[in-house]
Design a protein around this motif. Structure first.
Motif, PDB file in Angstrom:
ATOM      1  N   MET A 150      -3.090  -5.657  -2.238  1.00  0.00           N
ATOM      2  CA  MET A 150      -3.810  -4.896  -1.692  1.00  0.00           C
ATOM      3  C   MET A 150      -2.601  -4.471  -0.130  1.00  0.00           C
ATOM      4  O   MET A 150      -2.743  -3.369  -0.243  1.00  0.00           O
ATOM      5  CB  MET A 150      -4.562  -5.785  -0.894  1.00  0.00           C
ATOM      6  CG  MET A 150      -5.685  -4.858   0.661  1.00  0.00           C
ATOM      7  SD  MET A 150      -5.992  -3.702  -0.230  1.00  0.00           S
ATOM      8  CE  MET A 150      -6.226  -2.609   1.520  1.00  0.00           C
ATOM      9  N   PHE A 151      -2.128  -5.153   0.290  1.00  0.00           N
ATOM     10  CA  PHE A 151       0.042  -5.108   0.582  1.00  0.00           C
ATOM     11  C   PHE A 151       0.618  -3.751   0.525  1.00  0.00           C
ATOM     12  O   PHE A 151       0.748  -3.322   0.939  1.00  0.00           O
ATOM     13  CB  PHE A 151       0.017  -6.383   1.450  1.00  0.00           C
ATOM     14  CG  PHE A 151       1.005  -7.042   0.299  1.00  0.00           C
ATOM     15  CD1 PHE A 151       0.328  -7.835  -0.833  1.00  0.00           C
ATOM     16  CD2 PHE A 151       2.486  -7.063   0.331  1.00  0.00           C
ATOM     17  CE1 PHE A 151       0.964  -8.361  -1.822  1.00  0.00           C
ATOM     18  CE2 PHE A 151       3.221  -7.606  -0.854  1.00  0.00           C
ATOM     19  CZ  PHE A 151       2.818  -8.344  -1.794  1.00  0.00           C
ATOM     20  N   LEU A 189      -0.471  -1.744  -1.200  1.00  0.00           N
ATOM     21  CA  LEU A 189      -0.760   0.034  -0.879  1.00  0.00           C
ATOM     22  C   LEU A 189      -0.796   0.030  -0.217  1.00  0.00           C
ATOM     23  O   LEU A 189      -0.549   1.302   0.077  1.00  0.00           O
ATOM     24  CB  LEU A 189      -1.989  -0.318  -1.745  1.00  0.00           C
ATOM     25  CG  LEU A 189      -2.808  -0.516  -3.057  1.00  0.00           C
ATOM     26  CD1 LEU A 189      -3.880  -0.535  -3.306  1.00  0.00           C
ATOM     27  CD2 LEU A 189      -1.371   0.775  -4.312  1.00  0.00           C
ATOM     28  N   MET A 232      -4.546 -10.351   3.002  1.00  0.00           N
ATOM     29  CA  MET A 232      -3.615  -8.558   1.702  1.00  0.00           C
ATOM     30  C   MET A 232      -2.985  -9.417   1.320  1.00  0.00           C
ATOM     31  O   MET A 232      -3.453  -8.841  -0.365  1.00  0.00           O
ATOM     32  CB  MET A 232      -3.635  -7.173   2.773  1.00  0.00           C
ATOM     33  CG  MET A 232      -4.315  -7.008   3.621  1.00  0.00           C
ATOM     34  SD  MET A 232      -3.454  -5.451   4.368  1.00  0.00           S
ATOM     35  CE  MET A 232      -4.365  -4.736   6.095  1.00  0.00           C
ATOM     36  N   ILE A 233      -2.346  -9.872   1.709  1.00  0.00           N
ATOM     37  CA  ILE A 233      -0.505 -10.309   0.598  1.00  0.00           C
ATOM     38  C   ILE A 233      -2.010 -11.685  -0.384  1.00  0.00           C
ATOM     39  O   ILE A 233      -1.965 -11.454  -1.862  1.00  0.00           O
ATOM     40  CB  ILE A 233       0.121 -11.090   1.051  1.00  0.00           C
ATOM     41  CG1 ILE A 233       0.934 -10.018   1.657  1.00  0.00           C
ATOM     42  CG2 ILE A 233       0.954 -12.023   0.543  1.00  0.00           C
ATOM     43  CD1 ILE A 233       1.811 -10.669   3.116  1.00  0.00           C
ATOM     44  N   VAL A 283      -6.773  -6.452  -4.703  1.00  0.00           N
ATOM     45  CA  VAL A 283      -7.321  -5.294  -4.128  1.00  0.00           C
ATOM     46  C   VAL A 283      -8.887  -5.368  -3.924  1.00  0.00           C
ATOM     47  O   VAL A 283      -9.887  -5.875  -3.313  1.00  0.00           O
ATOM     48  CB  VAL A 283      -6.543  -3.936  -4.844  1.00  0.00           C
ATOM     49  CG1 VAL A 283      -7.302  -2.821  -3.765  1.00  0.00           C
ATOM     50  CG2 VAL A 283      -5.429  -3.745  -4.548  1.00  0.00           C
ATOM     51  N   GLN A 320      -4.873 -11.890  -1.722  1.00  0.00           N
ATOM     52  CA  GLN A 320      -6.310 -11.591  -2.481  1.00  0.00           C
ATOM     53  C   GLN A 320      -5.725 -10.335  -2.898  1.00  0.00           C
ATOM     54  O   GLN A 320      -4.975  -9.004  -2.605  1.00  0.00           O
ATOM     55  CB  GLN A 320      -7.405 -11.505  -1.280  1.00  0.00           C
ATOM     56  CG  GLN A 320      -7.198 -12.716  -1.225  1.00  0.00           C
ATOM     57  CD  GLN A 320      -9.575 -12.128   0.052  1.00  0.00           C
ATOM     58  OE1 GLN A 320      -9.785 -11.447   0.271  1.00  0.00           O
ATOM     59  NE2 GLN A 320      -9.057 -13.894   1.235  1.00  0.00           N
ATOM     60  N   MET A 355      -2.172  -8.439   7.937  1.00  0.00           N
ATOM     61  CA  MET A 355      -1.326  -8.662   6.623  1.00  0.00           C
ATOM     62  C   MET A 355      -1.194 -10.218   5.124  1.00  0.00           C
ATOM     63  O   MET A 355      -1.103 -10.297   4.385  1.00  0.00           O
ATOM     64  CB  MET A 355      -0.128  -8.837   7.137  1.00  0.00           C
ATOM     65  CG  MET A 355       1.424  -8.059   6.168  1.00  0.00           C
ATOM     66  SD  MET A 355       0.699  -6.691   4.148  1.00  0.00           S
ATOM     67  CE  MET A 355       0.490  -5.798   4.950  1.00  0.00           C
ATOM     68  N   TYR A 406     -10.335  -8.562  -1.578  1.00  0.00           N
ATOM     69  CA  TYR A 406      -9.412  -7.714  -0.098  1.00  0.00           C
ATOM     70  C   TYR A 406     -10.792  -6.848   0.197  1.00  0.00           C
ATOM     71  O   TYR A 406     -11.591  -6.850   1.100  1.00  0.00           O
ATOM     72  CB  TYR A 406      -8.290  -7.351   0.277  1.00  0.00           C
ATOM     73  CG  TYR A 406      -7.726  -7.307   1.227  1.00  0.00           C
ATOM     74  CD1 TYR A 406      -7.676  -7.804   2.477  1.00  0.00           C
ATOM     75  CD2 TYR A 406      -8.258  -5.426   1.791  1.00  0.00           C
ATOM     76  CE1 TYR A 406      -7.189  -7.500   3.574  1.00  0.00           C
ATOM     77  CE2 TYR A 406      -8.785  -5.232   3.437  1.00  0.00           C
ATOM     78  CZ  TYR A 406      -8.738  -6.583   3.803  1.00  0.00           C
ATOM     79  OH  TYR A 406      -7.081  -6.909   4.938  1.00  0.00           O
ATOM     80  N   TRP A 407     -11.005  -5.828  -0.728  1.00  0.00           N
ATOM     81  CA  TRP A 407     -11.699  -4.145  -0.622  1.00  0.00           C
ATOM     82  C   TRP A 407     -13.514  -5.449  -0.289  1.00  0.00           C
ATOM     83  O   TRP A 407     -13.676  -5.064   0.877  1.00  0.00           O
ATOM     84  CB  TRP A 407     -12.373  -3.281  -0.837  1.00  0.00           C
ATOM     85  CG  TRP A 407     -12.897  -2.466  -0.927  1.00  0.00           C
ATOM     86  CD1 TRP A 407     -13.220  -2.025  -1.260  1.00  0.00           C
ATOM     87  CD2 TRP A 407     -11.799  -1.806   0.594  1.00  0.00           C
ATOM     88  NE1 TRP A 407     -13.504  -0.754  -0.389  1.00  0.00           N
ATOM     89  CE2 TRP A 407     -12.666  -0.589   0.162  1.00  0.00           C
ATOM     90  CE3 TRP A 407     -10.837  -1.196   1.178  1.00  0.00           C
ATOM     91  CZ2 TRP A 407     -12.687   0.644   1.502  1.00  0.00           C
ATOM     92  CZ3 TRP A 407     -10.907  -0.621   2.041  1.00  0.00           C
ATOM     93  CH2 TRP A 407     -11.647   0.498   1.987  1.00  0.00           C
ATOM     94  N   LEU A 449       5.761 -14.694   4.372  1.00  0.00           N
ATOM     95  CA  LEU A 449       3.958 -15.042   4.505  1.00  0.00           C
ATOM     96  C   LEU A 449       3.515 -15.028   3.412  1.00  0.00           C
ATOM     97  O   LEU A 449       1.840 -15.057   3.017  1.00  0.00           O
ATOM     98  CB  LEU A 449       3.316 -13.129   5.376  1.00  0.00           C
ATOM     99  CG  LEU A 449       3.775 -12.386   6.596  1.00  0.00           C
ATOM    100  CD1 LEU A 449       2.909 -11.648   7.129  1.00  0.00           C
ATOM    101  CD2 LEU A 449       3.480 -13.434   7.289  1.00  0.00           C
ATOM    102  N   ALA A 486       4.103 -13.281   0.464  1.00  0.00           N
ATOM    103  CA  ALA A 486       4.122 -12.365  -0.574  1.00  0.00           C
ATOM    104  C   ALA A 486       4.869 -12.813  -1.922  1.00  0.00           C
ATOM    105  O   ALA A 486       6.639 -12.993  -1.983  1.00  0.00           O
ATOM    106  CB  ALA A 486       4.458 -11.066  -0.584  1.00  0.00           C
ATOM    107  N   GLU A 491      -3.710  -4.598  11.802  1.00  0.00           N
ATOM    108  CA  GLU A 491      -3.035  -4.343  10.052  1.00  0.00           C
ATOM    109  C   GLU A 491      -1.768  -5.600   9.804  1.00  0.00           C
ATOM    110  O   GLU A 491      -1.659  -5.954   8.843  1.00  0.00           O
ATOM    111  CB  GLU A 491      -2.444  -3.550   9.703  1.00  0.00           C
ATOM    112  CG  GLU A 491      -3.979  -2.619   9.626  1.00  0.00           C
ATOM    113  CD  GLU A 491      -2.907  -1.042   9.207  1.00  0.00           C
ATOM    114  OE1 GLU A 491      -3.738   0.329   9.306  1.00  0.00           O
ATOM    115  OE2 GLU A 491      -2.053  -0.289   9.856  1.00  0.00           O
TER     116      GLU A 491
END
Ligand SMILES: Nc1ncnc2c1ncn2[C@@H]1O[C@H](COP(=O)(O)OP(=O)(O)OP(=O)(O)O)[C@@H](O)[C@H]1O
Ligand SMILES: [Mg+2]
Lengths: 277, 523
Positions: free
Chosen positions: B1-2, B4, A157-158, A162, A160, A154, A165-166, B417, B419, A150
């Motif tokens: 996403m991050f 959540l 995830m940052i 939700v 994109q 990261m 990303y999913w 990163l 954010a 994870e």
């Protein structure tokens, strides 16, 4: 180790599309600070990947002003592996943070791929840091609540939303796993940072820095907290990334042996660059 | 996403934050319980009040009442049309009730109501509050043989005959004693004194001694009227007029009856004099034929019902020449679903206040102050309890600041990163939101469970503390009434969650404003 994650051709097409993005980001800025409009940069394909000109930075401590950088000039070509050395407190970390857009210089300019980046709006800087730069720190800075996998994921995830990303989660996970395999942590995907050794944590941090396919790696004393063997291993990894994938690496260190493994050394003395070789 | 994944992880690894929302949980649970109980109370009260009162009350403010009830009924019928379902005339006067208990006179101030046996049950649930099952089916002012409530085994004709028998035997004995005393001392002894010396073992202790026995003149009247076989006009008394509610040593609530069906009572009330004369007091004797228990103490302790014709006759409300009768109020029942206020306004238009001295009210108007008081109480309790949740909000604020400080370096890493500040902020906001949702969700479950088992919990608390939690002697409810309003629950949940989110705004802003370099240096 020889498994290539960043194939040269995808790298090239990526940077082409990014240049376009960058220029559009830059145009946003002109609205915010028109007086700081970037001087027209003659774009030269052989020009530096990142360059700093006349960069000043000082810290204020109450009424006391501590000048750290007093007009730093230097340029780094694509594919170079540069070590920044200097005494403790000479401003190496400060310089690296400025290059990584984590902080703003008091004066001077930073250009990335020919575009000025030090005065971009913070949203654009966030995108730069997320997609163009990879950062590695002395104390690894992995997030303790997340597993190794994870942590590596990261930046994706940052970068994109939700849903997106999913939708692509399998691709992301596969790429992250490949990277972790490459740094030799394929068997530690679900471990928490606490359960890893220092060397393993730094290798996970390298995988995290590589996940979004950056053009430049900024490393602040990546071996500073490691024993010689793990340090050497990390260095070998950076070396091969630079050689095989043509990744530009800027590394801060105070260890001359480590610095010797780089292509070139930039020495900071009293806030100025003293070129060695 | 991050956002959540991180807020989820923080939720799972920081149980201290869960502790900080226990107060939210408790606040939500209390709010739900309090609102449900208050709603239960007011609904129960509405139900009872509405059951007792008719939909519309058409009253004359004068003592003489409104002349010619039939004409008024017809006019009201015309004004209301199809909406009229039932109408009945009543005569309401203040009165004094008096009866004897063991030789002591007891007086009560009552609201004497003359009702029409045929139509009174059409406008309200009057009949269902009577104690005798036959009377609940068909109202009658004749004394029943027996079979009143299980609390009143010694009632009705059976008891009346026994009482008269005992009284007569006692009179005989009294006379014997008196004559023998007279013979011995050569002088009479006041019989009151003897009555006071009556032994307390008397099995009919609650029976009044015959009030006529002392006056010689009326004694003869009693002989003409056989109390053991005949009754006076019937009266139905409110249960609390006739009884005293108390608690026996083992904690059971008991009603001690001073007067039961079968006993005789005196009623004194003002007459309706012809114009130019002042009203005078009129007394008459009635036989209690049943008791009335609506469980609204205001009514049970003041209402006494008698047949309307009798009251009209006694008060002189029947015109001797025409035979036209007057009444003081008309009670109206409307078709279910009729707009009460609108129907009232129609009647007001028909009987404008400047021409007729009538008061036309809906049952809600009549109980306005009581209902408003309950409403106000509920509002104030809600404000107070929301303040408690607000206090909980400050707890969340403090805990969140702690967590943000603890996570300073991670915030720096996230920013390094790439954010955005808004993303960092929303980590903590959604963290607060999740905590609020969890806290208020658990609070809701607790609150609903508490409401569901409230009587069991009250009993448990009573057992534990030995103290009365819910006293039926005070409220006249056997159980704690509750009513869960879904909208109220939703409102409470939203309010509590909003407070949790608001409390996390400041810490989240602080996290968003952290300078990445400084955050990274933070150890
Ligand atoms: N927030 C700050 N406020 C005041 N002074 C600061 C601040 N941050 C850094 N400095 C000062 O700036 C100078 C340069 O710091 P920097 O961290 O860049 O040094 P460095 O070259 O990385 O040293 P090291 O090799 O020990 O990491 C130091 O003298 C430090 O005290
Ligand atoms: Mg440093």
């Amino acid at each position: 180790m020889t498994h290539s994650v960043l194939t040269p051709d995808t790298h090239a097409s990526r940077s082409a599309s990014r240049r376009h993005l960058l220029q559009s980001l830059q145009s946003v800025d002109t609205i915010e600070s028109p007086q700081q409009q970037p001087t027209a940069v003659q774009h030269d394909p052989n020009a530096a990947l990142i360059s700093a000109t006349g960069m000043y930075k000082s810290y204020r401590k109450g009424r006391l002003i501590i000048p750290v950088l007093k007009g730093v000039d230097f340029a780094i070509q694509p594919g170079e592996f540069v070590a920044i050395v200097g005494q403790s407190g000479s401003g190496k970390s400060t310089l690296l943070h400025l290059l990584g857009t984590l902080d703003e210089p008091d004066a001077g300019e930073i250009h990335f791929e020919g575009n000025r980046i030090d005065n971009l709006p913070s949203k654009a800087k966030d995108v730069l840091r997320n997609k163009y730069f990879g950062m590695i720190f002395q104390f690894y800075h992995l997030l303790p609540e997340l597993s190794t996998l994870e942590n590596v994921l990261m930046p994706s995830m940052i970068g994109q939303g939700v849903l997106r990303y999913w939708w692509n989660r399998r691709d992301h996970a596969q790429r992250a796993t490949e990277l972790l395999d490459m740094v030799g942590l394929g068997h530690r995907l679900t471990h928490k940072p606490k359960e890893l050794s220092g060397g393993e944590m730094q290798r996970a941090a390298i995988a995290r820095a590589l996940i979004s396919g950056p053009q430049m790696l900024l490393a602040d004393e990546p071996t500073g907290n490691l024993d010689r063997q793990s340090g050497t291993e990390v260095m070998r990894m950076l070396r091969s990334l630079n050689r095989e994938q043509n990744l530009t690496i800027i590394m801060v260190t105070h260890d001359s042996t480590i610095a010797g493994m780089a292509d070139r050394t930039v020495r900071l003395v009293e806030g100025l660059v003293e070129r060695v070789g | 996403m991050f956002k959540l994944i991180l807020s989820w992880r923080y939720l799972r690894t920081r149980y201290i934050a869960l502790a900080s929302i226990i107060s939210v949980t408790l606040g939500v649970a209390t709010l739900i319980v309090v609102n449900s109980v208050m709603a239960g109370f007011s609904q129960e009260m509405h139900r009872r009040l509405h059951g007792i009162l008719s939909d519309l009350i058409f009253e004359s403010v004068s003592l003489g009442g409104l002349p010619d009830a039939q004409w008024h009924k017809d006019e009201i019928g015309k004004a209301l049309g199809d909406d009229l379902v039932g109408i009945t005339a009543t005569v309401q006067v203040p009165a004094m009730l008096s009866f004897q208990v063991r030789g002591q006179w007891i007086t009560r101030q009552v609201n004497l109501i003359g009702i029409d046996q045929e139509t009174y049950a059409d406008v309200g649930d009057f009949a269902q509050y009577l104690l005798h099952p036959e009377n609940r089916r068909a109202l009658s002012f004749l004394l029943r043989e027996n079979g009143y409530d299980e609390r009143l085994p010694e009632s009705g004709w059976e008891q009346r005959r026994l009482r008269i028998e005992y009284q007569r035997a006692f009179q005989d004995q009294l006379r014997q004693v008196e004559t023998s005393r007279q013979a011995a001392l050569g002088g009479p002894l006041p019989s009151e004194e003897l009555a006071a010396m009556l032994p307390p073992s008397d099995p009919y202790g609650s029976i009044p001694a015959d009030p006529y026995s002392t006056t010689h003149g009326q004694h003869q009247k009693v002989e003409q009227f056989d109390e053991a076989k005949e009754q006076f006009t019937g009266v139905i008394l409110g249960l609390m007029i006739a009884s005293v509610r108390h608690r026996d040593p083992d904690g059971e609530v008991r009603d001690y009856f001073l007067c039961r069906p079968g006993d005789d009572v005196n009623l004194t009330f003002p007459t309706s004099p012809p114009s130019g004369h002042a009203p005078s007091a009129q007394s008459a004797r009635f036989t209690v034929v049943d008791l009335y228990e609506s469980k609204m103490s205001e009514y049970d302790s003041t209402f006494a019902f008698v047949p309307i014709e009798e009251l009209q006759r006694l008060r002189g409300m029947i015109d001797p020449e025409t035979g036209v009768t007057s009444v003081t109020s008309l009670l109206i029942r409307l078709r279910p679903g009729t707009n009460l206020a609108e129907a009232r306004d129609r009647l007001m238009d028909r009987f404008p206040a400047d021409q007729y001295a009538y008061r036309i009210q809906t049952w809600r108007d009549m109980q306005g102050p009581l209902l408003a008081a309950v409403q106000m109480e509920t509002t104030i309790l809600n404000i107070l309890l929301f303040l408690i949740i607000a206090v909980a909000g400050f707890g969340i604020l403090a805990t969140f600041f702690m967590i943000v400080v603890e996570k300073t370096r991670d915030v720096g890493v996230l920013k390094a990163l790439g954010a955005p500040s808004s993303g960092v902020m929303s980590i903590f906001l959604s963290y607060g939101f999740s905590l609020g949702t969890v806290g208020s969700g658990v609070g809701m479950v607790l609150g609903l469970l508490f409401v569901h088992y409230i009587n069991e919990i009250a009993a448990g608390l009573e057992w534990l503390t030995g103290r009365e939690v819910f006293d039926p002697t005070v409220y006249y409810f056997q159980e704690i009434p509750t009513e869960i309003e879904p909208l109220m629950v939703v409102f409470v949940l939203i309010g509590a969650t909003a407070i949790a989110v608001l409390a996390s705004v400041l810490p989240a802003l602080r996290a968003a404003r952290l300078h990445p370099v400084e955050a990274l240096r933070y150890e």
